[in-house]
Write a protein that holds these residues in place. Structure first.
Motif, PDB file in Angstrom:
ATOM      1  N   GLU A 208      71.290  57.783  58.503  1.00 18.40           N
ATOM      2  CA  GLU A 208      72.247  57.396  59.555  1.00 18.40           C
ATOM      3  C   GLU A 208      71.642  56.331  60.471  1.00 18.40           C
ATOM      4  N   ARG A 209      70.408  56.563  60.869  1.00 19.04           N
ATOM      5  CA  ARG A 209      69.768  55.671  61.834  1.00 19.04           C
ATOM      6  C   ARG A 209      69.369  54.335  61.218  1.00 19.04           C
ATOM      7  N   ILE A 210      68.919  54.339  59.983  1.00 16.26           N
ATOM      8  CA  ILE A 210      68.596  53.043  59.391  1.00 16.26           C
ATOM      9  C   ILE A 210      69.873  52.265  59.066  1.00 16.26           C
ATOM     10  N   GLY A 211      70.980  52.986  58.864  1.00 15.39           N
ATOM     11  CA  GLY A 211      72.254  52.300  58.678  1.00 15.39           C
ATOM     12  C   GLY A 211      72.692  51.575  59.934  1.00 15.39           C
ATOM     13  N   VAL A 212      72.525  52.225  61.083  1.00  9.10           N
ATOM     14  CA  VAL A 212      72.843  51.569  62.354  1.00  9.10           C
ATOM     15  C   VAL A 212      71.900  50.389  62.579  1.00  9.10           C
ATOM     16  N   ALA A 213      70.616  50.578  62.281  1.00  8.91           N
ATOM     17  CA  ALA A 213      69.645  49.484  62.429  1.00  8.91           C
ATOM     18  C   ALA A 213      70.039  48.292  61.565  1.00  8.91           C
ATOM     19  N   PHE A 214      70.501  48.566  60.355  1.00  8.06           N
ATOM     20  CA  PHE A 214      70.930  47.516  59.434  1.00  8.06           C
ATOM     21  C   PHE A 214      72.045  46.678  60.048  1.00  8.06           C
ATOM     22  N   GLN A 215      73.014  47.344  60.665  1.00  8.65           N
ATOM     23  CA  GLN A 215      74.152  46.634  61.244  1.00  8.65           C
ATOM     24  C   GLN A 215      73.782  45.903  62.527  1.00  8.65           C
ATOM     25  N   ILE A 216      72.882  46.481  63.325  1.00 11.71           N
ATOM     26  CA  ILE A 216      72.411  45.762  64.512  1.00 11.71           C
ATOM     27  C   ILE A 216      71.684  44.489  64.082  1.00 11.71           C
ATOM     28  N   ALA A 217      70.885  44.610  63.016  1.00 17.94           N
ATOM     29  CA  ALA A 217      70.196  43.432  62.474  1.00 17.94           C
ATOM     30  C   ALA A 217      71.204  42.385  62.015  1.00 17.94           C
ATOM     31  N   ASP A 218      72.334  42.832  61.464  1.00 17.74           N
ATOM     32  CA  ASP A 218      73.370  41.886  61.042  1.00 17.74           C
ATOM     33  C   ASP A 218      73.930  41.095  62.214  1.00 17.74           C
ATOM     34  N   ASP A 219      73.943  41.706  63.405  1.00 15.57           N
ATOM     35  CA  ASP A 219      74.414  40.980  64.581  1.00 15.57           C
ATOM     36  C   ASP A 219      73.498  39.800  64.902  1.00 15.57           C
ATOM     37  N   VAL A 220      72.212  39.956  64.593  1.00 14.46           N
ATOM     38  CA  VAL A 220      71.271  38.847  64.752  1.00 14.46           C
ATOM     39  C   VAL A 220      71.459  37.839  63.625  1.00 14.46           C
ATOM     40  N   ILE A 221      71.568  38.353  62.412  1.00 14.20           N
ATOM     41  CA  ILE A 221      71.682  37.478  61.242  1.00 14.20           C
ATOM     42  C   ILE A 221      72.928  36.599  61.325  1.00 14.20           C
ATOM     43  N   VAL A 325      59.519  54.600  54.082  1.00 16.32           N
ATOM     44  CA  VAL A 325      59.121  53.802  55.247  1.00 16.32           C
ATOM     45  C   VAL A 325      59.358  52.322  54.956  1.00 16.32           C
ATOM     46  N   MET A 326      58.975  51.868  53.761  1.00 11.00           N
ATOM     47  CA  MET A 326      59.177  50.476  53.377  1.00 11.00           C
ATOM     48  C   MET A 326      60.669  50.134  53.349  1.00 11.00           C
ATOM     49  N   PHE A 327      61.465  51.060  52.815  1.00 12.67           N
ATOM     50  CA  PHE A 327      62.917  50.873  52.756  1.00 12.67           C
ATOM     51  C   PHE A 327      63.481  50.707  54.160  1.00 12.67           C
ATOM     52  N   ALA A 328      63.051  51.565  55.082  1.00 14.00           N
ATOM     53  CA  ALA A 328      63.557  51.512  56.454  1.00 14.00           C
ATOM     54  C   ALA A 328      63.206  50.187  57.116  1.00 14.00           C
ATOM     55  N   HIS A 329      61.962  49.761  56.993  1.00 15.02           N
ATOM     56  CA  HIS A 329      61.557  48.500  57.618  1.00 15.02           C
ATOM     57  C   HIS A 329      62.291  47.315  56.983  1.00 15.02           C
ATOM     58  N   GLY A 330      62.582  47.424  55.709  1.00 14.39           N
ATOM     59  CA  GLY A 330      63.319  46.345  55.045  1.00 14.39           C
ATOM     60  C   GLY A 330      64.700  46.125  55.615  1.00 14.39           C
ATOM     61  N   MET A 331      65.258  47.159  56.251  1.00 14.06           N
ATOM     62  CA  MET A 331      66.591  47.043  56.844  1.00 14.06           C
ATOM     63  C   MET A 331      66.612  46.033  57.988  1.00 14.06           C
ATOM     64  N   VAL A 332      65.493  45.872  58.671  1.00 17.36           N
ATOM     65  CA  VAL A 332      65.485  44.974  59.837  1.00 17.36           C
ATOM     66  C   VAL A 332      64.610  43.736  59.635  1.00 17.36           C
ATOM     67  N   GLU A 333      63.784  43.731  58.620  1.00 16.76           N
ATOM     68  CA  GLU A 333      62.925  42.571  58.394  1.00 16.76           C
ATOM     69  C   GLU A 333      63.703  41.371  57.859  1.00 16.76           C
ATOM     70  N   ARG A 334      65.006  41.582  57.629  1.00 12.18           N
ATOM     71  CA  ARG A 334      65.868  40.462  57.223  1.00 12.18           C
ATOM     72  C   ARG A 334      66.116  39.508  58.391  1.00 12.18           C
ATOM     73  N   MET A 335      65.864  39.995  59.619  1.00 12.71           N
ATOM     74  CA  MET A 335      66.112  39.166  60.807  1.00 12.71           C
ATOM     75  C   MET A 335      65.079  38.068  60.900  1.00 12.71           C
ATOM     76  N   ALA A 336      65.524  36.825  61.147  1.00 14.28           N
ATOM     77  CA  ALA A 336      64.580  35.704  61.292  1.00 14.28           C
ATOM     78  C   ALA A 336      63.872  35.795  62.621  1.00 14.28           C
TER      79      ALA A 336
END
Length: 336
Positions: A208-221, A325-336
């Motif tokens: 649930e939490r990494i899903g929210v992180a993914f979408q917050i990161a999309d706001d940056v992307i 852990v790697m999967f979770a960090h990958g959710m936000v490392e897409r942000m430049a």
């Protein structure tokens, strides 16, 4: 590291996961096919277009927490999650009137709204048939997740109610639209592998939490992305009037009387609208990229990941822990 690094290692677990993802992909393509040459082109369109396949991969990763990760039920669960996700994308693109997804024309753009909606419904039906074989508990959990997905979309459409904090409302939308299915992916994985409720619920909270992180990161992307890679013009959400975390943070600062001059200019541009005119959109995007609210949004996404990792405390001794852990960090490392 990116999410793709999860399968890049040459160790036995990575090789097993990669092999099982190939099985999932074959099953997914098959599940999207229908015995009608006209309809098949619509139902198989998004699956054939590819994608990140985050949800089925998380299902396979979570299954490693259970005693029987090689169970055929795990493959079924992974296929169910991606089918449900793909089906929701057909509907999303109709509602958003989106001409492109992942750099290619959307299904509704090619086949029309009615065909895209019905194609999505076919995939929802296929997912339901597969999940029926996973037992009553899985059926109920999946139905509950699908309801949350729909409620998230409805909350976004309706908007925050009087007196409701817009940022809290935005996070509720993200939890429903994205967090629900990513949570279900992890939950299904542990359950299908015969894991206990305590671990399936912990992995669901993680998802649930990494899903929210993914979408917050999309706001940056949405602001900083390369259109050649994403197929989206930077600032598309601004153009469509979709609330994003950077603009919501600016609005909160304005309400609290702490907004700076640049932030006020940005809000004035957004209030005036007509971002299509001239270089107005590019101007607003440029100003936002240079503003502190983008870094604040990046930090918020990382905070959600850190919170998610706390739910993995009970499996730190498992081989799959480092992969999660790697999967979770990958959710936000897409942000430049």
């Amino acid at each position: 590291m990116s999410v793709t690094d999860v399968l890049a290692s040459d160790d036995p677990l990575a090789r097993r996961l990669a092999a099982r993802m190939e099985v999932v992909e074959d099953r997914l393509r098959s599940a999207c096919r229908v015995d009608d040459v006209v309809v098949d082109s619509a139902t198989s369109y998004l699956a054939d277009a590819g994608g990140k396949r985050l949800r089925p991969l998380l299902t396979l990763l979570a299954a490693e927490v259970g005693p029987n990760p090689d169970s055929p039920d795990v493959i079924d669960a992974a296929v169910v999650m991606e089918l449900t996700h793909l089906a929701s994308l057909y509907h999303d693109d109709v509602m958003d009137e989106a001409p492109k997804r992942r750099g290619v024309p959307t299904a509704q753009y090619i086949f029309g709204n009615s065909s895209a909606i019905m194609a999505g419904d076919v995939l929802f039906s296929r997912a339901s048939k597969i999940v029926a074989g996973l037992g009553q508990k899985a059926i109920y959990m999946h139905a509950e997740s699908f309801e949350r997905l729909c409620m998230g979309q409805l909350h976004e459409t309706v908007g925050p109610q009087a007196g409701e904090d817009p940022i809290e409302h935005h996070l509720k939308v993200l939890s429903g639209k994205t967090g629900s299915l990513i949570a279900a992916s992890a939950h299904h994985g542990v359950m299908a592998a015969g894991g206990p409720d305590e671990e399936s619920e912990a992995l669901a909270a993680f998802g649930e939490r990494i899903g929210v992180a993914f979408q917050i990161a999309d706001d940056v992307i949405d602001l900083v992305s390369d259109p050649e890679l994403t197929g989206k013009t930077p600032g598309t959400d601004l153009l469509e009037g979709v609330p994003t975390m950077p603009t919501l943070l600016l609005e909160r600062a304005a309400q609290e009387g702490t907004i700076d001059d640049d932030g006020r200019v940005i809000l004035d541009f957004l209030a005036e609208g007509n971002l299509e005119a001239g270089d107005r959109l590019a101007t607003v995007v440029g100003m936002l990229k240079a503003h502190d609210v983008v870094d604040q949004t990046r930090q918020l996404a990382r905070q959600w990941v850190d919170d998610a990792l706390g739910y993995l405390e009970g499996i730190k001794d498992r081989e799959v822990y480092s992969y999660l852990v790697m999967f979770a960090h990958g959710m936000v490392e897409r942000m430049a």
